[in-house]
Write an enzyme that holds these catalytic residues in place. Structure first.
Site, short mmCIF file in Angstrom:
data_model
loop_
_atom_site.label_atom_id
_atom_site.label_comp_id
_atom_site.label_asym_id
_atom_site.label_seq_id
_atom_site.Cartn_x
_atom_site.Cartn_y
_atom_site.Cartn_z
N GLY A 30 0.82 -1.18 -0.05
CA GLY A 30 0.09 -0.03 -0.05
C GLY A 30 0.89 1.31 0.09
CB CYS A 45 5.54 -4.12 0.11
SG CYS A 45 6.37 -2.61 -0.16
CE1 TYR A 46 1.20 1.34 5.57
CE2 TYR A 46 -0.31 -0.70 5.57
CZ TYR A 46 0.11 0.89 6.14
OH TYR A 46 -0.70 1.47 7.05
CG HIS A 63 5.32 -5.46 -4.34
ND1 HIS A 63 4.02 -5.43 -3.98
CD2 HIS A 63 5.94 -4.37 -4.06
CE1 HIS A 63 3.79 -4.35 -3.43
NE2 HIS A 63 5.01 -3.55 -3.19
CD GLU A 114 2.14 -8.63 -5.12
OE1 GLU A 114 2.77 -9.48 -4.40
OE2 GLU A 114 2.26 -7.54 -4.69
CG ASP A 142 -16.22 -11.01 -20.75
OD1 ASP A 142 -15.53 -11.82 -20.85
OD2 ASP A 142 -16.06 -9.99 -20.53
CE LYS A 153 -11.89 -11.42 -22.10
NZ LYS A 153 -13.02 -10.56 -22.24
#
Ligand code: XMP
Length: 528
Positions: free
Chosen positions: A65, A92-93, A185, A187, A242, A384
């Site tokens: 964050g 992180c944060y 991070h 991710e 979709d 997706k």
């Protein structure tokens, strides 16, 4: 307006992501879904002790964050998170907040005015001990750092397992409590072994990986039946991924209680209407109304060249037409929409509350309220790529599932200037040749979107012994991850030359082919 037929997540092992506002929190969810782990992202403001008790997570992740834990009133997780008896991963944060909450020390970097070292970008972490969280990591791995503050003293119970030059506590853990905290991070793409770290984390937490598309399909079907009962549902089928997957899923749940309306505005690609209607009506046995409204749309667009005016006309007519056909379906009480999880997260913003309205579908926005319809949104939990996987699970053909996006206003925004039927016919043919070339060269799946635009300019050429005076067209192909930014695709000259020759030979009315090498920004993907 009630919402959403979605499987009851209580049936799954669940991971809670507490969002402290990082730009990349969604990516954490993606990494976890790839591991067949069900997770939900909730802004920290919405997560209190009662929420944790009700959610009953099997593990918790604190996201990164932008704030500083040194600021009074900065975001915190609820106390219950630490007492839930489940593994926690702080990023992180999230790492800093965990350390401070549990008795460690955080010092300011440049951003919060302290003297410490901020660190942004690529860094290398050296392993400082064996830790299951980083099984499969080499002794030195690249990671992505993005922090102003840093931890300067660990909370009791924690030990260091990885360091970087500017982050002596890059990887830390309290093995007794299974609390893990990392400064980088994992991710993001720039932490190549980050996915492995998440895999290790969920394995440590005991997730069995029960979030499969097969399970989702079964539960979604039950949920749709429970929600809808014996009421009727209508769906605006566009032929896009979709709405197609939503329609196929709902049909499997409630059969002929579903009616789809396919609005043919005369701005579709070659054979598109035929292919969509044939597949859904003839092969999948859905009730599909093929609304043949080409004359209406093209009539109102006649002589219009301003892009915004075109879009407004098409949007307005689309709603009128859809409503006209929907009114004929007696007893329709629900509108099906292919809303995806990123749309849901975007609208439940970090600073907003849980009740912020969900983004309306661009084509039927406002309709549910106007027509008094409730919503069925069976894809609300999915990304997706999961929608594509579900589509395959439901038997939709691969070439259909993997199709490039196609805009609601269709070819109208690929025909700058006035739209005529002749120009549209020429454009459809050129586009078909171009896409055929791309498929033949095996490039289709590498490209986010490719199409031809017919330009409002005629140029002189020579073919055989004669002079020609025909339209010029532009080929467009871009790579992108979300359509928000894009790079032009770097075709080889051989491909471009061959394609130009084919278009000029096979498409009457075009005598010049150009290639658009504008990225986004500054360009947009579409020409209008
Ligand atoms: P732009 O041209 O804004 O497009 O870079 C980004 C992506 O959005 C698609 N697009 C639309 N899709 N209705 C849609 O359903 C629209 O009005 C619309 N306008 C653009 C475009 O094809 C690209 O994928």
């Amino acid at each position: 307006m009630t919402s959403a037929a979605v499987p009851d997540p209580a049936d799954h092992e669940r991971l809670l992501i507490i969002d402290f506002g990082s730009q990349v929190t969604q990516l954490i969810a993606r990494r976890l879904r790839e591991l067949n782990v069900y997770c939900e992202i909730h802004p920290y403001q919405n997560v209190d002790d009662a929420f944790i008790a009700k959610f009953a997570p099997k593990a918790i992740i604190f996201s990164g964050g932008p704030d500083s834990v040194l600021r009074d009133g900065s975001p915190r997780p609820p106390h219950a998170a630490y007492e839930a008896g489940v593994p926690i991963l702080g990023i992180c944060y999230g790492q800093q907040v965990m350390m401070q909450d549990l008795g460690g020390l955080v010092e300011g970097g440049k951003i919060s005015g302290g003297g410490g070292t901020a660190e942004f970008g690529r860094a290398f972490v050296a392993r400082a001990g064996a830790l299951p969280l980083i099984d499969g990591w080499e002794d030195r791995e690249q990671v992505w750092m993005s922090h102003g503050d840093h931890v300067s003293r660990l909370a009791p119970g924690f030990e260091v397992y990885g360091t970087s030059p500017n982050a002596p506590f890059a990887i830390t853990a309290d093995l007794d409590r299974q609390f893990y905290a990392v400064q980088f991070h994992p991710e993001v793409h720039h932490t190549p072994k980050g996915a492995k770290l998440y895999e290790n984390f969920v394995r440590q937490a005991g997730f069995s990986g029960d979030w499969t598309m097969e399970a989702y399909r079964e539960q979604a079907i039950t949920a749709i039946r429970d929600q809808v009962g014996d009421a009727k549902v209508i769906c605006a089928l566009s032929g896009g991924v979709d709405s197609s997957v939503a329609a196929a899923l709902i049909h499997e749940a409630i059969g002929d209680q579903l009616t789809c309306v396919f609005v043919d505005h005369g701005l579709l690609r070659l054979n598109e209407a035929h292919e969509v209607v044939e597949m859904f009506r003839d092969h999948m046995n859905l009730q599909v109304i093929h609304a043949q409204e080409q004359d209406l749309f093209l009539g109102e667009l006649d002589g219009v060249s301003d892009p915004e005016t075109k879009r407004k006309i098409i949007g307005r007519l689309f709603i009128d037409v859809f409503q006209k056909y929907a009114d004929q379906i007696e007893g329709a009480a629900y509108l099906a929409q292919g809303t995806l999880y990123p749309d849901v997260i975007e609208s439940v913003s970090f600073s907003g509350g849980p009740s912020v309205t969900i983004k309306s579908h661009h084509n039927v926005g406002g309709l549910p309220e106007k027509m008094g319809l409730k919503l069925v949104e069976p894809l609300r939990e999915l990304f997706k790529d999961e929608v594509r996987a579900l589509g395959r699970e439901l038997g939709l053909p691969d070439h259909f599932i993997g199709r490039h996006p196609f805009p609601g206003p269709g070819l109208a925004i690929r025909c700058p200037g006035e739209i005529t039927r002749d120009k549209l016919d020429t454009l459809r043919l050129a586009d078909a040749v171009y896409i055929d070339q791309i498929r033949k060269h095996g490039l289709y799946d590498e490209i986010w979107q490719a199409f031809v635009a017919i330009l409002p300019v005629r140029t002189v050429g020579v073919m055989g012994d004669g002079r020609t005076y025909d339209y010029a067209c532009a080929l467009r192909a871009v790579t992108s991850v979300d359509g928000m930014t894009a790079d032009y695709y770097a075709f080889g000259h051989e491909f471009l030359g061959e394609t130009a020759t084919r278009i000029i030979n096979e498409v009457p009315g075009i005598n010049r082919v150009t290639y658009d090498i504008t990225s986004k920004p500054p360009g947009t993907i579409e020409w209008e």
